[in-house]
Design an enzyme around this catalytic site. Structure first.
Site, PDB file in Angstrom:
ATOM      1  N   ASP A   1       3.288  50.180 -37.668  1.00 13.70           N
ATOM      2  CA  ASP A   1       4.121  48.975 -37.166  1.00 13.70           C
ATOM      3  C   ASP A   1       4.984  49.134 -36.346  1.00 13.70           C
ATOM      4  OD1 ASP A   1       5.981  50.491 -38.687  1.00 13.70           O
ATOM      5  OD2 ASP A   1       6.859  48.768 -39.697  1.00 13.70           O
TER       6      ASP A   1
ATOM      7  N   THR B   1      -2.269  54.547 -40.223  1.00 17.77           N
ATOM      8  CA  THR B   1      -1.373  54.882 -40.655  1.00 17.77           C
ATOM      9  C   THR B   1      -1.673  55.227 -42.025  1.00 17.77           C
ATOM     10  OG1 THR B   1       1.042  54.553 -41.692  1.00 17.77           O
ATOM     11  CG2 THR B   1      -0.361  52.667 -41.128  1.00 17.77           C
TER      12      THR B   1
ATOM     13  N   ARG C   1       8.252  56.047 -47.228  1.00 15.74           N
ATOM     14  CA  ARG C   1       9.662  55.858 -47.177  1.00 15.74           C
ATOM     15  C   ARG C   1       9.983  54.517 -47.542  1.00 15.74           C
ATOM     16  NH1 ARG C   1      10.531  59.424 -41.918  1.00 15.74           N
ATOM     17  NH2 ARG C   1       9.079  57.864 -40.995  1.00 15.74           N
TER      18      ARG C   1
ATOM     19  N   GLY D   1       3.448  57.870 -35.994  1.00  9.96           N
ATOM     20  CA  GLY D   1       2.736  59.005 -36.982  1.00  9.96           C
ATOM     21  C   GLY D   1       1.185  59.021 -36.769  1.00  9.96           C
TER      22      GLY D   1
ATOM     23  N   ARG E   1       6.336  59.664 -29.924  1.00  6.41           N
ATOM     24  CA  ARG E   1       7.289  58.508 -30.307  1.00  6.41           C
ATOM     25  C   ARG E   1       8.336  58.689 -28.700  1.00  6.41           C
ATOM     26  NH1 ARG E   1       7.068  60.166 -35.788  1.00  6.41           N
ATOM     27  NH2 ARG E   1       6.441  58.420 -36.892  1.00  6.41           N
TER      28      ARG E   1
ATOM     29  N   ASP F   1       0.315  55.148 -44.499  1.00 11.34           N
ATOM     30  CA  ASP F   1       1.048  54.518 -45.825  1.00 11.34           C
ATOM     31  C   ASP F   1       0.430  53.071 -45.888  1.00 11.34           C
ATOM     32  OD1 ASP F   1       3.273  56.358 -45.217  1.00 11.34           O
ATOM     33  OD2 ASP F   1       4.061  55.630 -43.884  1.00 11.34           O
TER      34      ASP F   1
ATOM     35  N   ASP G   1       0.909  50.292 -45.007  1.00  2.00           N
ATOM     36  CA  ASP G   1       1.973  49.376 -45.120  1.00  2.00           C
ATOM     37  C   ASP G   1       1.921  48.298 -44.092  1.00  2.00           C
ATOM     38  OD1 ASP G   1       2.314  51.025 -42.972  1.00  2.00           O
ATOM     39  OD2 ASP G   1       4.612  51.388 -43.258  1.00  2.00           O
TER      40      ASP G   1
HETATM   41  P1  ADP Z   1       4.307  54.005 -36.194  1.00  3.57           P
HETATM   42  O1  ADP Z   1       3.521  53.331 -34.989  1.00  3.57           O
HETATM   43  O2  ADP Z   1       3.572  54.879 -36.737  1.00  3.57           O
HETATM   44  O3  ADP Z   1       5.155  52.806 -37.072  1.00  3.57           O
HETATM   45  P2  ADP Z   1       7.116  54.394 -34.887  1.00  3.57           P
HETATM   46  O4  ADP Z   1       7.807  53.374 -35.787  1.00  3.57           O
HETATM   47  O5  ADP Z   1       7.781  55.929 -34.278  1.00  3.57           O
HETATM   48  O6  ADP Z   1       5.642  54.888 -35.343  1.00  3.57           O
HETATM   49  O7  ADP Z   1       6.468  53.578 -33.609  1.00  3.57           O
HETATM   50  C1  ADP Z   1       5.886  54.357 -32.545  1.00  3.57           C
HETATM   51  C2  ADP Z   1       6.282  53.961 -31.083  1.00  3.57           C
HETATM   52  O8  ADP Z   1       6.208  52.612 -30.781  1.00  3.57           O
HETATM   53  C3  ADP Z   1       7.948  54.367 -30.902  1.00  3.57           C
HETATM   54  O9  ADP Z   1       8.317  55.469 -30.475  1.00  3.57           O
HETATM   55  C4  ADP Z   1       8.237  53.458 -29.471  1.00  3.57           C
HETATM   56  O10 ADP Z   1       7.894  53.901 -28.360  1.00  3.57           O
HETATM   57  C5  ADP Z   1       7.267  52.098 -30.036  1.00  3.57           C
HETATM   58  N1  ADP Z   1       8.051  50.984 -30.574  1.00  3.57           N
HETATM   59  C6  ADP Z   1       8.731  51.035 -31.714  1.00  3.57           C
HETATM   60  N2  ADP Z   1       9.305  50.113 -31.939  1.00  3.57           N
HETATM   61  C7  ADP Z   1       9.300  49.074 -30.698  1.00  3.57           C
HETATM   62  C8  ADP Z   1       9.823  47.890 -30.240  1.00  3.57           C
HETATM   63  N3  ADP Z   1      10.703  47.316 -30.910  1.00  3.57           N
HETATM   64  N4  ADP Z   1       9.598  47.740 -28.979  1.00  3.57           N
HETATM   65  C9  ADP Z   1       8.822  48.393 -28.129  1.00  3.57           C
HETATM   66  N5  ADP Z   1       8.166  49.428 -28.506  1.00  3.57           N
HETATM   67  C10 ADP Z   1       8.528  50.145 -29.707  1.00  3.57           C
END
Ligand code: ADP
Length: 319
Positions: free
Chosen positions: A103, A125, A171, A11, A72, A127, A129
């Site tokens: 995260d 982010t 969330r 995000g 993503r 959030d 968080d």
């Molecule tokens: P944010 O970073 O804002 O929390 P996301 O949770 O959508 O957003 O994570 C962003 C991207 O990071 C995901 O689309 C994915 O490509 C990568 N990612 C998330 N979790 C994992 C994981 N367990 N292992 C490897 N890459 C990950």
């Protein structure tokens, strides 16, 4: 290290641009070449990598969103996807990577580090968080956007003697709701970290109405439930005219506040220093106004906590 990369992922948040700018300028200051990876991990796997110069990050410090775009990617969660990404970095000769995101993005950075490719995480982010930092980049801007909305809604709420439910982002984390509720003088703040009692919410509203309050404002973090549903329940139970505002994506945009720009500049620059010191697998943060860094895996293994004293204070001040 002679070449590093930077990407924004997950995000978006206001201040990501200021962080990218800091990474680029700090690297160039140290005579390191710096490459922008476009569209997060998805662009990493497909090789959307471009060299950035001092001027590439001109005129972006005050802009919301991210000039590097974000995305993503499910494929990147697989080992094959991660290896593909490392191949692309190696093709260009990049030896370290700064990942700006939440995260989920940190998990990706941790995986790359585990495969031998050093990454440093910068918390971007709205959030707030991410454990290991008091503030994330974008939180302050989002908060001020919410406050602006609450103040405006308060004017109309008072004029019409209405109850207002305002649904804000969050969330899993209630920081936006808690801080905005406290700063905006909300009667009730509902956050995912704390169970609530609907009867108590209704009693509080009725008490306020009986002592002549012209309006009531209830802040609901999206993770607690739908603001629209809360509004319906409240109107049915109290017979008080109730309106709902779901603030949605306006909370993600806008020009970053001075606080977020300064935070982004400090954290982005620190991330480059860590890579140059040969310290991969770290996440930078700010605690008690000091720059800190922690093992990224430890950060990911800690649960997010809200400031309980602040929650209690919000309860005390809204009697
Ligand atoms: P944010 O970073 O804002 O929390 P996301 O949770 O959508 O957003 O994570 C962003 C991207 O990071 C995901 O689309 C994915 O490509 C990568 N990612 C998330 N979790 C994992 C994981 N367990 N292992 C490897 N890459 C990950």
């Amino acid at each position: 290290m002679k070449k590093i990369g930077v990407l924004t992922s997950g995000g978006d948040s206001p201040g990501m641009n200021a962080a990218v700018r800091a990474v680029v300028r700090k690297a160039i200051y140290h005579n390191i070449e710096v490459y922008g990876i476009y569209q997060g991990y998805s662009g990493l796997m497909s090789g959307q990598i471009k060299k950035l110069e001092l001027g590439s990050v001109g005129d972006i410090i005050h802009r919301g969103g991210t000039k590097l775009y974000t995305a993503r990617s499910e494929e990147f969660k697989t080992v094959e996807g991660q290896k593909k990404g490392i191949e692309q970095l190696k093709k260009v000769g990049i030896e370290g990577l700064v990942v700006i995101g939440g995260d989920g993005s940190y998990r990706g950075a941790q995986k790359l580090t585990e495969h031998g490719f050093p990454c440093v995480g910068v918390p971007g982010t709205i959030d707030n968080d991410i454990p290991g930092t008091d503030f994330t980049i974008g939180f302050d801007t989002a908060l001020n956007t919410v406050i602006d909305a609450i103040d405006k809604i308060r004017d109309t709420a008072t004029s019409h003697e209405r109850t207002y439910v305002i649904e804000v982002m969050g969330r899993h984390a209630g920081d936006i709701a808690l801080w905005a509720g406290l700063a905006g003088g909300a009667e009730t703040i509902l956050i995912p970290e704390v169970d609530y009692d609907m009867d108590e919410v209704l009693q509080r509203l009725k008490r306020g109405h009986e002592r002549g309050k012209k309006h009531s404002i209830i802040i609901v973090a999206e993770g607690v439930g739908s603001g629209v549903e809360f509004g319906k329940k409240i109107e049915e139970a109290t017979q008080l005219e109730t309106r709902v505002s779901v603030l949605g994506h306006i909370q993600r945009g806008g020009s970053p506040t001075a606080f977020d720009r300064v935070l982004a500049s400090r954290l982005g620059a620190r991330a480059v220093e860590l890579l140059l010191e040969g310290k991969g697998g770290r996440a930078v943060g700010i605690q008690k106004n000091e720059l800190v860094d922690h093992d990224i895996l430890e950060v990911l293994n800690q649960p997010h906590k809200i400031d309980e004293n602040m929650y209690l204070l919000s309860q005390e001040l809204s009697i």
